[in-house]
Write an enzyme that holds these catalytic residues in place. Sequence first.
Site, short mmCIF file in Angstrom:
data_model
loop_
_atom_site.label_atom_id
_atom_site.label_comp_id
_atom_site.label_asym_id
_atom_site.label_seq_id
_atom_site.Cartn_x
_atom_site.Cartn_y
_atom_site.Cartn_z
N SER A 85 -3.14 8.96 -7.03
CA SER A 85 -3.76 9.62 -5.88
C SER A 85 -4.70 10.77 -6.21
O SER A 85 -4.62 11.38 -7.27
CB SER A 85 -2.67 10.11 -4.93
N TRP A 133 5.39 -1.96 -5.35
CA TRP A 133 4.50 -1.02 -6.04
C TRP A 133 4.15 -1.53 -7.44
O TRP A 133 5.00 -2.05 -8.16
CB TRP A 133 5.19 0.36 -6.13
N ASP A 150 8.96 15.11 -3.64
CA ASP A 150 9.38 13.91 -4.34
C ASP A 150 10.88 13.67 -4.19
O ASP A 150 11.34 12.54 -4.08
CB ASP A 150 9.00 14.09 -5.82
N ILE A 158 0.84 -1.20 0.00
CA ILE A 158 0.00 0.00 0.00
C ILE A 158 0.88 1.25 0.00
O ILE A 158 2.01 1.22 0.48
CB ILE A 158 -0.99 0.07 1.18
N ASN A 159 0.33 2.33 -0.57
CA ASN A 159 0.97 3.63 -0.36
C ASN A 159 -0.09 4.70 -0.06
O ASN A 159 -0.92 4.46 0.84
CB ASN A 159 2.00 4.01 -1.44
N ASP A 160 -0.08 5.82 -0.73
CA ASP A 160 -0.83 7.01 -0.30
C ASP A 160 -2.28 6.77 0.15
O ASP A 160 -3.04 6.10 -0.55
CB ASP A 160 -0.92 8.02 -1.44
N GLN A 201 -3.82 3.76 -2.18
CA GLN A 201 -3.12 3.17 -3.31
C GLN A 201 -2.72 1.74 -2.92
O GLN A 201 -2.08 1.53 -1.88
CB GLN A 201 -1.88 4.01 -3.64
N ASP A 210 -2.12 14.35 -8.35
CA ASP A 210 -2.64 14.44 -6.98
C ASP A 210 -3.53 15.66 -6.71
O ASP A 210 -3.21 16.51 -5.87
CB ASP A 210 -1.48 14.41 -5.95
#
Length: 588
Positions: free
Chosen positions: A121, A85, A281, A59-61, A77, A185
């Site tokens: 996102s 990912w 980033d 998982i991410n954001d 995500q 985003d």
Amino acid sequence: MATAAAKAVLLLASLLQMTAVVVVRASHVVYPELQSLEAKQVEKKLRTGYHFQPPKHWINDPNGPMYYKGLYHLFYQYNPKGSVWGNIVWAHSVSTDLIDWTALEPGIYPSKTFDVKGCWSGSATVLPSGVPAIMYTGIDPDERQVQNVAYPVNLSDPFLREWVKPDYNPIIFPDSGINASAFRDPTTAWYGPDGHWRLVVGSKVNMKGLAVLYRSRDFKTWVKAHHPLHSAHTGMWECPDFFPVAVAGGSRHHRRGVDTAELHDRAVAEEVKYVLKVSLDLTRFEYYTVGRYNHATDRYIPDAAFPDNDYGLRYDYGDFYASKSFYDPAKRRRIVWGWANESDTVPDDRRKGWAGIQAIPRKLWLSPDGKQLVQWPVEELEALRSKHVNVSDKVIKSGDNFKVTGFKSVQSDVDMVFAIKDLSKAEKFEPAWRNDAQALCTRLGSHVKGGVGPFGLWVLASGDLKERTAVFFRVFKAGNASSHVVLMCNDPTKSSYESQAYRPTFAGFVDVDIAKNKKIALRTLIDHSVVESFGARGKTCILTRVYPRKAIGDDAHLFVFNNGESDVKITNLDAWEMKTPKMNAGEQ
Ligand SMILES: *[C@@H]1O[C@H](CO)[C@@H](O)[C@H](O)[C@H]1NC(C)=O
Ligand SMILES: *[C@@H]1O[C@H](CO)[C@@H](O)[C@H](O)[C@H]1NC(C)=O
Ligand SMILES: *[C@@H]1O[C@H](CO)[C@@H](O)[C@H](O)[C@H]1NC(C)=O
Ligand SMILES: *[C@@H]1O[C@H](CO)[C@@H](O)[C@H](O)[C@H]1NC(C)=O
Ligand SMILES: *[C@H]1O[C@@H](CO)[C@H](O)[C@@H](O)[C@@H]1NC(C)=O
């Protein structure tokens, strides 16, 4: 057997190093050959108990958090096919209390030309009619980042299970002035006094990070403004978040949240400030500023006291990224979610079958003096507290430590206050240290003796103390005798016997007048492989991921230590074992 398994892991590790095609795409390292390798098993040992995570995989954001018809929604995500990912969809969970979560089917996933190569996102906006809209970044067939809108299929369904993406998408397309590989985003939209909606999208031009501003009358046709809402020389801005916060002294309680939907209201506007948070980033850290938003010019101007660069204030000085806030109308508060990735290696994640968690949702508000934001775990978390132990008026002499017994600390909540009687031994602070708390803390880890401090907690500690993660304070004397500088650190360098690729010390300064009340509070949420700490009641927060080998289960202990010359006192310490909530098992 164990040896064979260990050898297999080593072999996998070396294979990965030799053969992995490593590509960096939109800030994520990509391992194409691992993206769709489903986890064969899920290693439970270091999985968190009460932090948000799905049953398996990457998982991410956090995406589009919102409250709708009695339910909290969290999208995030997610790779449904593996523990690195890739294959990203918007996984979807709902909760009545932010503690127990039920997993639903993914809400948004690639299905149309405008998102066929990815659904990245975005944010939710609850329109005045009560209809929620999701804006997200889609990757089109030419790998361009475009912004799309999606609506619920059935508004009577509080679960908002199904989403439809109108054919008029993308609603925002990168024009010739915008780098289509650095354009993503979208934020929650807000409504202006001129009858136009607004939102910003993260981007960059060379080294300038941008919050590109768009306006719309109908939420369908969006027009780029002539200038961004804001920009700064920090590299790409991901996951911008822009929202109002109440100012102390206004008619509303300063801890109360303010809805983005109220941004245009003049009475509200006069007693709020605005927050712009961006995720960098380049550094993989976030920062925020607090300032004013000029409705007439549509520009955001940070107050001069807030550094508008890498040295800016952070929600969290540790492992916390891509955060996103939302206004909770049920309890009139603003809540922020943030992603904490793993600090182990890709072979570790393959073996575990999972990677990534969300930090505990935090209520967020502007401090009464307006100098910073303050965060505190949502009050609902306290419902998980079970067995309780306490300590009070216990002096920890120079060089001593004290074991907190009578409860299992591996999954716990520790809330305490330290008192320092004598500040005269505080070390001198060099002004040059101001810009780099982390470097200072790396140099003066918990084992380096000081004057006042280091003192704090050793958490997830083995009985012999060979494994331990230190969460601590160190107090310095500033240029003149009357002022002090307080440093809060998280030192995981001894957290595990085994080597671990990434184990940085994290640190931030704490804005307290320690000479005045001679006390400092610390709350730490311990959860197997997470240590999430709140210094001075939420002024400085640090989350760290650690992977002990011995200090697991009942063998994880909690100590209070003092490695400074001055004695410190535990005024009071309350610690609770934490129950395990229902965490994303599927619908019954
Ligand atoms: C919409 O959701 C409600 C509440 O869950 C449900 O009763 C109804 O059958 C749904 N309508 C359709 C068309 O699926
Ligand atoms: C656009 O952004 C991508 C991704 O960061 C970068 O590799 C590329 O150099 C940028 N292009 C230009 C023209 O700046
Ligand atoms: C510890 O907590 C109990 C309640 O759980 C309370 O009655 C007691 O006074 C506390 N003791 C100290 C020393 O704080
Ligand atoms: C001491 O330093 C603080 C902050 O650096 C400053 O606000 C204060 O005026 C100074 N006091 C004296 C007596 O110089
Ligand atoms: C989390 O993982 C570590 C170790 O791989 C990286 O160094 C960090 O950059 C990463 N953090 C984010 C936000 O991606």
